[in-house]
Design a protein around this motif. Sequence first.
Motif, PDB file in Angstrom:
ATOM      1  N   ASN B  93       1.009  -1.342  -0.169  1.00  0.00           N
ATOM      2  CA  ASN B  93      -0.076  -0.154   0.297  1.00  0.00           C
ATOM      3  C   ASN B  93       1.334   1.475   0.053  1.00  0.00           C
ATOM      4  O   ASN B  93       0.632   2.406  -0.339  1.00  0.00           O
ATOM      5  N   GLY B  98      -1.283   3.796  -2.125  1.00  0.00           N
ATOM      6  CA  GLY B  98      -2.471   3.806  -2.595  1.00  0.00           C
ATOM      7  C   GLY B  98      -3.069   3.663  -3.372  1.00  0.00           C
ATOM      8  O   GLY B  98      -4.489   3.887  -3.538  1.00  0.00           O
ATOM      9  N   THR B 164      -7.072   1.250 -10.873  1.00  0.00           N
ATOM     10  CA  THR B 164      -6.891   2.855 -10.619  1.00  0.00           C
ATOM     11  C   THR B 164      -6.383   3.729 -11.164  1.00  0.00           C
ATOM     12  O   THR B 164      -6.436   5.193 -10.889  1.00  0.00           O
ATOM     13  N   SER B 171     -10.480   2.945  -4.771  1.00  0.00           N
ATOM     14  CA  SER B 171     -11.408   2.147  -4.628  1.00  0.00           C
ATOM     15  C   SER B 171     -11.101   0.820  -4.707  1.00  0.00           C
ATOM     16  O   SER B 171     -10.880  -0.735  -4.375  1.00  0.00           O
ATOM     17  N   LYS B 174      -7.279  -0.174  -2.843  1.00  0.00           N
ATOM     18  CA  LYS B 174      -7.622  -0.464  -1.619  1.00  0.00           C
ATOM     19  C   LYS B 174      -8.338  -1.633  -1.529  1.00  0.00           C
ATOM     20  O   LYS B 174      -8.254  -2.597  -0.815  1.00  0.00           O
ATOM     21  N   ASN B 175      -9.338  -2.312  -2.662  1.00  0.00           N
ATOM     22  CA  ASN B 175     -10.573  -3.124  -2.144  1.00  0.00           C
ATOM     23  C   ASN B 175      -9.573  -4.395  -2.790  1.00  0.00           C
ATOM     24  O   ASN B 175     -10.195  -5.189  -1.946  1.00  0.00           O
ATOM     25  N   SER B 178      -7.942  -5.081   0.908  1.00  0.00           N
ATOM     26  CA  SER B 178      -8.463  -5.661   1.876  1.00  0.00           C
ATOM     27  C   SER B 178      -9.408  -6.617   1.565  1.00  0.00           C
ATOM     28  O   SER B 178      -9.278  -7.901   2.607  1.00  0.00           O
TER      29      SER B 178
END
Lengths: 185, 185
Positions: B93, B98, B164, B171, B174-175, B178
């Motif tokens: 990340n 990010g 992205t 997102s 990010k998704n 996660s």
Amino acid sequence: MRTQKVEPENVDQKLFETFSKLGYDGASMEVLAEATGLKKASLYHRFPKGKKEMALHVLRFVEQWITDSVVTIAHDQKIRAATRLRKIVSAINELYAGGANNCLLRTLSVGTDADAFKEDVQRCLDLLADGFATISIDLGNTAAVAKEKGKQINLLLQGSLVMTGATGDLSYFKNILSRLPSLLA
Amino acid sequence: MRTQKVEPENVDQKLFETFSKLGYDGASMEVLAEATGLKKASLYHRFPKGKKEMALHVLRFVEQWITDSVVTIAHDQKIRAATRLRKIVSAINELYAGGANNCLLRTLSVGTDADAFKEDVQRCLDLLADGFATISIDLGNTAAVAKEKGKQINLLLQGSLVMTGATGDLSYFKNILSRLPSLLA
DNA sequence: GTCTATAGCTAGATAGAC
DNA sequence: GTCTATCTAGCTATAGAC
């Protein structure tokens, strides 16, 4: 001579292939001329504003392809959703030559003039996601779920093309294509 | 002056950032010089074989990062597998800011000299897949299943970074980050 | 509409002072 | 080790003949 040496559709196709393979900065006017079979000056006659205009033109060429081969098919209520999807998958497989070709939307997203193409690239990606979402809705999902699935398909296709392009292993792309029906269900 | 104006690590970092953002063809010597804070001739003093040597050097820089931040962590049996994965996810990340940064392995895979980098890019991707697979094995999967999952994570990360990067929507990246724990379980 | 020829510039790369 | 100055090749783009 005054007559066209190369058909416009063939020029579009060659420009598309060259930009896809080499990206914007890597596709020099010299290379683009060789690929199309025209001299540089003739390319400038067809695209007076130069290389940037060529790339934008090719992006509209791709947008039209997506509209014809994905969006329109996806909305064709005369055919079963699963059959529509098979047609779309087949078209995508052909466009990318089974994974051997890069995606233009990706290669034009990197480089010195990437900003100039961003808007068109986004519109193409949105059209693709909408097409996949339409199929997903007809397979029984809610609009919200279908929209997420459409975006996820874009991600998977792009990822598979990056991996196939970097490794030469076509199975990344092939596997994603074969999983599309279950992923959208 | 005879003393170094810029620390080698800072030069590496700036070259990495510039090649990642603009690709090989888009990163001109002029731009690379500005980014590092050195003049072109000084860059040639450090990399006598020129731009190609710089890109290959940066690829080894990335390979070292992967070894340190993914592979070594993944094999650290003193820590729980889930905790190791958290550390790796955190490092990834940070590396990609990010999702705001492009992946060098992807941007160097397109362009006029992509062939020269293919081998190193593949090695980096293999290291990443092996690191993820190691975690997956420790989470209870067989070696064969874990290997497939490791390759799938590479695909998902690359796809999320493309999406992205193209849309500006963080997102996607990010998704995927996660979801890594459940995807490797 | 295509071509040859070339302008004008920027690219990657080098020479040599300090 | 860094710099200014410069070389050559390649680049984008244009002029003008046919």
